[in-house]
Design a protein around this motif. Structure first.
Motif, short mmCIF file in Angstrom:
data_model
loop_
_atom_site.label_atom_id
_atom_site.label_comp_id
_atom_site.label_asym_id
_atom_site.label_seq_id
_atom_site.Cartn_x
_atom_site.Cartn_y
_atom_site.Cartn_z
N LEU A 159 0.83 -1.19 0.00
CA LEU A 159 0.00 0.00 0.00
C LEU A 159 0.87 1.25 0.00
O LEU A 159 1.99 1.25 0.51
N GLN A 163 -2.42 5.04 2.26
CA GLN A 163 -3.38 3.94 2.43
C GLN A 163 -3.11 3.17 3.71
O GLN A 163 -4.03 2.87 4.48
N PHE A 166 -4.15 5.15 6.68
CA PHE A 166 -5.61 5.17 6.85
C PHE A 166 -6.11 3.88 7.50
O PHE A 166 -7.06 3.89 8.27
N VAL A 167 -5.45 2.76 7.17
CA VAL A 167 -5.81 1.49 7.81
C VAL A 167 -5.45 1.55 9.30
O VAL A 167 -6.26 1.24 10.16
N VAL A 182 -8.03 9.59 -0.07
CA VAL A 182 -6.68 9.06 -0.31
C VAL A 182 -5.99 9.88 -1.40
O VAL A 182 -4.85 10.33 -1.24
N ILE B 10 -7.56 -4.71 13.13
CA ILE B 10 -7.76 -4.19 11.77
C ILE B 10 -8.94 -4.94 11.14
O ILE B 10 -8.84 -6.13 10.87
N ILE B 14 -11.36 -3.09 5.74
CA ILE B 14 -10.82 -1.73 5.62
C ILE B 14 -9.79 -1.64 4.49
O ILE B 14 -9.68 -0.62 3.81
N HIS B 15 -9.08 -2.74 4.26
CA HIS B 15 -8.08 -2.75 3.19
C HIS B 15 -8.72 -2.44 1.84
O HIS B 15 -8.23 -1.61 1.06
N VAL B 18 -9.52 1.31 1.33
CA VAL B 18 -8.45 2.26 0.98
C VAL B 18 -7.84 1.97 -0.40
O VAL B 18 -7.16 2.82 -0.96
N THR B 19 -8.09 0.78 -0.93
CA THR B 19 -7.53 0.46 -2.25
C THR B 19 -8.55 0.66 -3.37
O THR B 19 -8.19 0.56 -4.54
#
Lengths: 231, 799
Positions: A159, A163, A166-167, A182, B10, B14-15, B18-19
């Motif tokens: 990432l 990113q 943010f996680v 982002v 986590i 959530i991954h 953000v992707t």
């Protein structure tokens, strides 16, 4: 249209053919002067830049553009550089970048939140500058480098620092505005890798989050900046 | 215990957020997919006289049209799929499916429609006048069990003091205690009328939906906060059995109550897909969201409060006229009254209310529906009383705050636990209330400091739903959850209870969710702040069932009784002889071998919901199944309570407000997920600031056209409207009726911030009370200049 901090005035008059709504009287007509001043002119500029005669506008406004190429019209098959890959794509003269990305290139990470330059969910980078993809004509980004949220991970699939921050910071909630947040953050850190929290807030102020996760997004960007500066 | 509960983690989704890999409803593509657009009513109330879509249908690329005559008509004032009698601007009349969205819209533009305009109503009080307009042909209110009725007040009801809410015949009423005596005992009585504006939900993801049919089943990708609970209602709209609906909602781009359950709009692409035998995507625009996307109910109300010298509230007499929209609406006014009964524990109280239909967007729940409006209305009045009585704002709230013995609502139900006083104490200390309060009213140029405290409540928990877990032969724990994913990560935080009970490493657990074909149990929706309480219970009972089965299977394999066994490191071990042990994976193999209730081939209990039974059937024979209905004790309302503390700088020349400091404190029982709770406390406050100062629906009074159909008009807060950092804390006292002590919290976190901010504005203005939300800059400027406001006291639809 380049993104500014005046999102409330970045209004377009339903430039996107498909959601021109016959009954939204108040939608844009309540602020005609704004449309005159910002959007129509910008839009016309865009159309000129993409090689279309002004005479083409009534067709777009009434949604009558035919999917056939005619003499003197713009070349519809264009090469777009998106996330480092050049892709050939058939683009209508009045097509916005967000529609091309989402509906032609399958890049659905770029979200459509308002389709009129208010919310920032569609933010992408054009030559490293953040733009609202809903308010950018695809023909204007020929020969430019477009980066979407899908293009941020490195070749190993790691990432981008924004990113991963943010996680870590549990920044997204519903996640719909996240790709835009982002991208705005990435654009900021490209030009200022050591911003203050206030500078981050201003840079991200064109990205609405109804969940209200602003505090955690700011934490994320500050944390990402630290990580980038650590190298 | 608690190796997992109370710790950050986590969340697995959530991954993809953000992707950009997270797929929301509008991100789904299929070959041959059609696009649909809606023909919507341009006026607030009308009857379709004629509809000619022949030209539209003949256009190249247009595949089909769906009319109101082809869809199931919901009875009475329910929300419609499509209608020939639209009751609000933007109500869908007809839908077109075409090969492109543009062609679909072009086709819509070529439809010839003739509408007969009907009377419409935008202001409930107007509708209550003897000759006032009705929002529906058959009346202006809904009487429970009877449907739409007409209630008109008498002319003399309106002759009372100007500016005060007239109070004619109510639709509902309850009371407890001796009201008159309560007011007799009071040394201060406030009698105040108020208005709280309706406002939009503003979910960032419009309520798009995509549908296709395969092998007789309808598949829908929708945008809902909830998963399992959507299925029966949506199946009913489409006209199929719940088992014939595959409903997928892995991600929801914000709902805030507006996407809690099934809504009729989702049936449109499903029905068009059935008609055309092709997948259909219905993309909803931002403007359409303001018509169709639900809204908070507005109040015109009046409250009479009696206070003793020491600030204790002796009596409350509350009357609410609720702006309900044209359809079923929601029960905000009753919830508001219940909230007053608990937050202020008045010794006697009467509540009267009437819900009036208006030709404005259909109303639904919005974060703290009723509770947050009443917090906004009443909290500043508590300050007004405190000021008159010379009592500190925190002190007067402490005095009236509920504890775990307090009773709730007109029915005087018990509560499971209430620690608002502790929240106030913790907050006052951490915020530095006394020091900050000493700055209140201090002025630099045109800028004045204001300090405020606010409180809010929501009932936050239910019971009786099912839990389902599966241990696969590789030893992994699969936690099946049908709750939904509205963005708080509570689906994950509550699933972790199963891991806690079974001693799992979280890395060895997987949450199965978001798609009804993945064998999900019957769970409540993600609304009403209930998830933390409800889903910890379901996951607890399912895990306990699995635990029992693990021990039984170990005793069958290794000898002895199940009571001889304990668990350790995902292994069942004999307490007396640690050499006698079996891994969870091996026990899952054993479960499959033995079958019966161990592998889900049979069910041990007959109280499971049909949806859960079908889920177990689908999983049967694939591992060890833990499944149970939550029959744990619950004897009262589960209160979520919150207190907010705020310091602002108010510019009396411009009306601008800068929030300098904010702290929210939650009473949510045991904290399940600190980082997630922090996010909710802070972000809920931001939504609350919008409600206090900017957000509102408004309509053109002549034509009934909505004026707030864009973010820039309806004004949810941006980064620049809120402080750079916000503070949070939690009381963290376990609730005794939850196996891990958890309660919900989402909703009051907003209301306590709304009310704190309104209190701080009034504080900065030296005790000017607006009795209205939102408090917009021109109201502040008028108040500061001693000028009259531009609206009358009970006016709705103000700018």
């Amino acid at each position: 249209m380049a993104k500014g901090n005046f999102r409330r005035y970045d209004l377009h008059e339903s430039q996107q053919n498909c959601s021109l709504e016959n009954i939204d009287f108040c939608d844009s007509s309540t602020v005609p002067f704004l449309n005159e001043r910002y959007s129509r002119r910008d839009f016309i500029k865009g159309v000129i830049a993409s090689g279309i005669a002004i005479a083409g506008i009534p067709y777009m406004a009434s949604g009558q553009v035919r999917p056939t190429s005619s003499l003197g019209s713009v070349e519809r098959l264009v090469s777009l550089n998106v996330n480092g890959q050049v892709r050939r794509v058939d683009v209508l003269p009045n097509e916005t970048l967000v529609m091309t990305l989402r509906y032609k290139l399958g890049l659905t990470g770029t979200k459509l939140g308002c389709d009129r330059g208010e919310c920032g969910a569609c933010t992408v980078l054009i030559d490293d500058v953040d733009h609202y993809a809903c308010s950018t004509l695809t023909h204007r980004v020929r020969n430019r480098e477009v980066t979407t949220v899908e293009g941020l991970e490195n070749s190993e699939g790691e990432l981008h620092p924004v990113q991963s921050a943010f996680v870590r910071e549990l920044a997204p909630q519903c996640g719909f505005c996240t790709p835009g947040q982002v991208m705005s953050a990435v654009a900021l850190l490209k030009k200022n890798s050591n911003p203050t929290r206030e500078e981050v807030r201003i840079a991200l102020s064109g990205n609405l989050c109804r969940c209200g996760a602003y505090d955690h997004y700011l934490n994320g960007v500050m944390s990402a900046a630290q990580e980038i500066n650590r190298g | 215990m608690a190796k997992i509960i109370g710790r950050d983690f986590i969340p697995s989704d959530i991954h993809s957020k953000v992707t950009g890999r997270a797929k929301y409803a509008e991100d789904i593509r299929m070959d041959g997919m059609l696009f649909c657009r809606l023909l919507k009513s341009p006026i607030p109330h009308a009857r379709v006289k004629s509809l000619d879509y022949s030209e539209a249908l003949s256009m190249e690329g247009v595949v089909s049209v769906l009319t109101a005559d082809e869809v199931s008509q919901t009875p009475g004032p329910s929300d419609n799929i499509l209608t020939n009698e639209p009751h609000f601007v933007g109500e869908p009349i007809l839908a077109v499916a075409a090969v492109s969205e543009k062609i679909a819209q072009d086709a819509i533009d070529r439809i010839k429609i003739e509408l007969v305009p009907l009377p419409f109503c935008l202001d409930p009080l107007e509708s209550l006048r003897p000759e006032g307009p009705n929002a529906r042909v058959d009346g202006n209110t809904i009487v429970r069990g009877e449907g739409v009725k007409e209630i008109k007040w008498k002319e003399e009801d309106f002759l009372e003091v100007a500016g005060e809410l007239p109070m004619g015949e109510p639709g509902v009423e309850w009371s407890y205690g001796e009201l008159e005596r309560g007011f007799e005992d009071a040394s201060l009585i406030l009698d105040e009328s108020f208005v709280t504006a309706s406002n939009a939900h503003h979910s960032m993801e419009p309520r798009s939906a995509m549908a296709f049919w395969q092998n007789g089943k309808c598949h829908i990708y929708g945008s809902t906060q909830s998963q399992a609970i959507v299925v029966p209602g949506l199946a009913r709209y489409i006209g199929i059995e719940p088992e014939d609906l595959v409903y997928i909602s892995q991600y929801c781009g914000g709902g805030f109550g507006s996407k809690g359950g099934a809504y009729p709009l989702m049936a449109i692409p499903a029905l068009l897909s059935k008609k055309t035998s092709r997948p259909v995507l219905m993309r909803i625009s931002r403007a359409e969201e303001y018509f169709l996307g639900s809204a908070r109910i507005g109040f015109q109300g009046r409250i009479k409060l009696g206070f003793r010298d020491d600030g204790r509230i002796t009596a409350v007499d509350l009357y609410i006229v609720q702006e309900n929209g044209p359809n079923t609406g929601f029960g905000d006014m009753g919830s508001a009254a219940d909230a007053v009964s608990l937050v202020y524990t008045p010794m006697a109280m009467r509540y009267r209310g009437i819900s009036i239909l208006t030709n404005t967007p259909p109303r639904g729940a919005q974060r703290g529906p009723g509770q947050n409006q009443i917090a906004a209305a009443v909290e500043p009045l508590i300050d007004k009383a405190a000021k008159r009585l010379g009592i500190d704002g925190v002190k007067i709230r402490r005095l009236n705050a509920p504890d775990s013995r307090s009773l709730y609502g007109g029915s005087r139900n018990p509560v499971t636990s209430a620690h608002l006083r502790e929240a106030l104490d913790k907050g006052a200390k951490k915020f530095g209330w006394n020091e900050k309060k000493s700055e209140s009213g201090s002025r630099k140029g045109s800028k004045v400091i204001g300090v405020g405290v606010g409180q809010a409540f929501h009932s936050a928990g239910s019971s009786g739903f099912d839990g389902l877990v599966r241990i696969s032969t590789d030893g992994k724990l699969h936690i099946h959850t049908g709750v939904g994913n509205l963005g708080t990560y509570s689906y994950a935080a509550t699933s972790r209870v199963a891991a806690e009970i079974l001693g799992y490493r979280w890395e060895n657990c997987e949450i199965v969710r978001g798609d009804s074909s993945k064998h999900l149990p019957w769970n409540n929706g993600q609304f009403g702040s209930n998830t933390s309480f409800t889903m910890t219970r379901t996951n607890y009972v399912a895990a306990m069932d699995a635990l029992q089965k693990l021990k039984e299977l170990a005793s069958i394999s290794l000898g002895g009784s199940w009571e001889d066994y304990d668990i350790e490191n995902e292994t069942v071990v004999n307490k007396g002889d640690s050499n006698l042990s079996m891994s969870y994976g091996d026990l899952a193999v054993k479960a499959i071998e033995i079958g019966g209730r161990y592998s889900g081939k049979e069910l041990a209990s007959d109280d499971l919901n049909e949806m859960t039974i079908r889920a177990v059937e689908g999983l049967a024979g694939t591992g060890l199944i833990g499944v149970a209905r939550d029959n744990l004790d619950r004897t009262g309302t589960v209160p979520a309570l919150a207190a907010g503390f705020i310091k602002i700088e108010l510019d009396i020349e411009t009306g601008a407000i800068r929030i300098l400091d904010y702290l929210g404190v939650a009473d949510c029982g045991t904290v399940l997920h600190p980082q997630g709770l922090a996010a909710q406390v802070k972000s809920g406050a931001i939504m609350g600031f919008g409600m206090a100062c900017t957000e509102r629906h408004f309509y053109d009074s002549q034509w009934g056209i909505p004026g707030g159909v864009g973010f820039y008009q309806a004004k949810p807060p941006s980064y620049l409207d809120v402080p750079l950092e916000l503070g949070w804390d939690a009381v963290d006292i376990p609730d005794p009726q939850n196996p891990v002590g958890a309660k919900g919290i989402g909703e009051p976190l907003m209301g306590c911030a709304t009310s704190a901010l309104l209190c701080a504005i009034s504080d900065a203005l030296g005790g000017h009370y607006f009795n209205r939300t939102p408090v917009v800059p021109d109201m502040i400027v008028n108040a500061a200049a001693g000028q009259e406001q531009s609206h009358s006291p009970l006016q709705v639809n103000t700018q």
